[in-house]
Design an enzyme around this catalytic site. Structure first.
Site, PDB file in Angstrom:
ATOM      1  N   HIS A  65       0.834  -1.203   0.000  1.00 44.93           N
ATOM      2  CA  HIS A  65       0.000   0.000   0.000  1.00 44.93           C
ATOM      3  C   HIS A  65       0.869   1.253   0.000  1.00 44.93           C
ATOM      4  O   HIS A  65       1.614   1.508   0.943  1.00 44.93           O
ATOM      5  CB  HIS A  65      -0.888  -0.036   1.252  1.00 44.93           C
ATOM      6  CG  HIS A  65      -1.840   1.092   1.376  1.00 44.93           C
ATOM      7  ND1 HIS A  65      -1.980   1.819   2.543  1.00 44.93           N
ATOM      8  CD2 HIS A  65      -2.720   1.633   0.501  1.00 44.93           C
ATOM      9  CE1 HIS A  65      -2.903   2.734   2.385  1.00 44.93           C
ATOM     10  NE2 HIS A  65      -3.368   2.651   1.150  1.00 44.93           N
ATOM     11  N   GLU A  92       0.729  -0.537  -4.840  1.00 43.09           N
ATOM     12  CA  GLU A  92      -0.369   0.390  -5.059  1.00 43.09           C
ATOM     13  C   GLU A  92       0.179   1.798  -4.955  1.00 43.09           C
ATOM     14  O   GLU A  92       0.850   2.151  -3.971  1.00 43.09           O
ATOM     15  CB  GLU A  92      -1.470   0.152  -4.012  1.00 43.09           C
ATOM     16  CG  GLU A  92      -2.696   1.046  -4.172  1.00 43.09           C
ATOM     17  CD  GLU A  92      -2.708   2.252  -3.248  1.00 43.09           C
ATOM     18  OE1 GLU A  92      -3.724   2.961  -3.222  1.00 43.09           O
ATOM     19  OE2 GLU A  92      -1.698   2.499  -2.558  1.00 43.09           O
ATOM     20  N   ASP A  94      -0.752   6.144  -6.033  1.00 42.79           N
ATOM     21  CA  ASP A  94      -1.852   7.075  -6.258  1.00 42.79           C
ATOM     22  C   ASP A  94      -1.441   8.135  -7.274  1.00 42.79           C
ATOM     23  O   ASP A  94      -0.313   8.646  -7.224  1.00 42.79           O
ATOM     24  CB  ASP A  94      -2.241   7.754  -4.944  1.00 42.79           C
ATOM     25  CG  ASP A  94      -2.598   6.739  -3.872  1.00 42.79           C
ATOM     26  OD1 ASP A  94      -3.687   6.162  -3.957  1.00 42.79           O
ATOM     27  OD2 ASP A  94      -1.775   6.520  -2.964  1.00 42.79           O
ATOM     28  N   HIS A 107      -1.212  10.847  -2.891  1.00 47.65           N
ATOM     29  CA  HIS A 107      -2.474  10.277  -2.423  1.00 47.65           C
ATOM     30  C   HIS A 107      -3.541  11.347  -2.217  1.00 47.65           C
ATOM     31  O   HIS A 107      -4.659  11.240  -2.709  1.00 47.65           O
ATOM     32  CB  HIS A 107      -2.285   9.499  -1.121  1.00 47.65           C
ATOM     33  CG  HIS A 107      -3.560   8.941  -0.580  1.00 47.65           C
ATOM     34  ND1 HIS A 107      -4.378   9.646   0.296  1.00 47.65           N
ATOM     35  CD2 HIS A 107      -4.201   7.772  -0.808  1.00 47.65           C
ATOM     36  CE1 HIS A 107      -5.443   8.932   0.583  1.00 47.65           C
ATOM     37  NE2 HIS A 107      -5.363   7.782  -0.072  1.00 47.65           N
TER      38      HIS A 107
END
Length: 318
Positions: A65, A92, A94, A107
């Site tokens: 993450h 992951e 963003d 993010h």
């Protein structure tokens, strides 16, 4: 007599040093071999893709993450590189768009929390943003800079799978960079939308990248949503949110995998997994057994090394 003893002692020390030198060199070679052996164990991108597409094997996919954000700033190139080095399957990240139309990793809508600047990403040009520094998890400034999406794709190419979060509404621009860098086959996009909506809004990309529906098991209609996807457009996997581990639908995970779709559940925070989260696992890694026992084959985590170590100890990750 003292002079003779001193000479003898010096000779003994010289002899010991000469005898130790080959051993030290051998130890260095062994250490290097161990590093190379770990690198050799990393899966190729084709192996990672094959595992992503195979919902029926026993291997569990580990998703980091925002990268390895405990050891580098979140969404930084170093956070991605750390994941590559430890053998994480997918990272992951963003994506946000700048004032002048460039795509960067961030993010939040604002840069306040994670950089030395303030304001919305969309109010800054790329050149201005690149004059800032990323902060670590404690809010301390680091030497790391805000990466562009293109830089992240180049770093990740042929090394690790990518989940591009926050990218659905700007995916046209994202896909242009995927084509430019040759990374289309490595990318997963997710969304909490129905099959009809994704086909209408995202249809031209469904055969080019992997789309994964998000299904919140506390929302009405979750069962019908899953059945519709399974019958009409089988996704590579579903992401499920299970705030309680007593939710009856969890028993369907094995059948979903048998039909050809993987099952992704986050270990990030308790409301994703009925309390079987990373912070509990930090005290007792057997907390992750809940994921294994409930036929979950994709786990997004904030503690990638801890999860990798535990899965490897059980023969569930290479």
């Amino acid at each position: 007599m003292m002079k003779k003893n001193t000479i003898l002692l010096g000779a003994a020390l010289l002899l010991a040093a000469c005898q130790e030198a080959p051993k030290t060199e051998a130890t260095a070679n062994e250490s290097q071999a161990k590093v190379e052996n770990v690198a050799d164990q990393h899966q190729t991108i084709d192996e990672l893709i094959a595992n992503l597409e195979d919902s029926k094997n026993k291997e569990i996919i580990v998703v980091a993450h925002r990268g390895d954000w405990r050891n580098a700033p979140e969404n930084s190139l170093q956070a991605i590189q750390n994941c590559i080095d430890m053998g994480v399957d997918m990272v992951e990240i963003d994506v946000r768009e700048t004032k002048d139309g460039h795509l960067v990793l961030m993010h939040d809508q604002t840069i306040d929390r994670t950089t030395t600047g303030k304001g919305k990403v969309s109010d800054w040009t790329l050149d201005s943003l690149q004059g800032l520094f990323l902060k670590d998890g404690l809010g301390v400034a680091t030497p790391h800079k805000i990466p562009t999406l293109e830089q992240a794709l180049e770093l990740s190419k042929d090394k690790i799978l990518l989940n591009l979060d926050k990218s659905y509404s700007i995916f046209d621009k994202c896909y242009a960079l995927l084509e430019k860098t040759g990374t289309q086959k490595q990318v997963v996009i997710k969304g909490n939308i129905s099959r009809q909506e994704v086909e209408a809004e995202f249809g031209e990309y469904l055969d080019k990248v992997y789309f994964m529906p998000i299904v919140r098991l506390f929302e009405p209609g979750h069962k019908a949503k899953v059945e519709d996807y399974l019958q009409h457009h089988l996704p590579v996997a579903f992401e499920f949110t299970a705030p309680q581990d007593t939710i009856a639908f969890i028993k369907n995970f094995a059948e979903i995998r048998a039909q050809g779709a993987g099952v992704w559940v986050n270990s990030l925070w308790p409301h994703h997994n009925g309390g079987h989260d990373d912070e509990q696992a930090a005290m007792d890694p057997s907390v992750y057994d809940w994921f294994i026992e409930n036929d979950i084959d994709m786990i997004q985590t904030d503690r990638p090394q801890l999860l990798l170590n535990y899965l490897r100890s059980k023969g569930l990750h290479r």
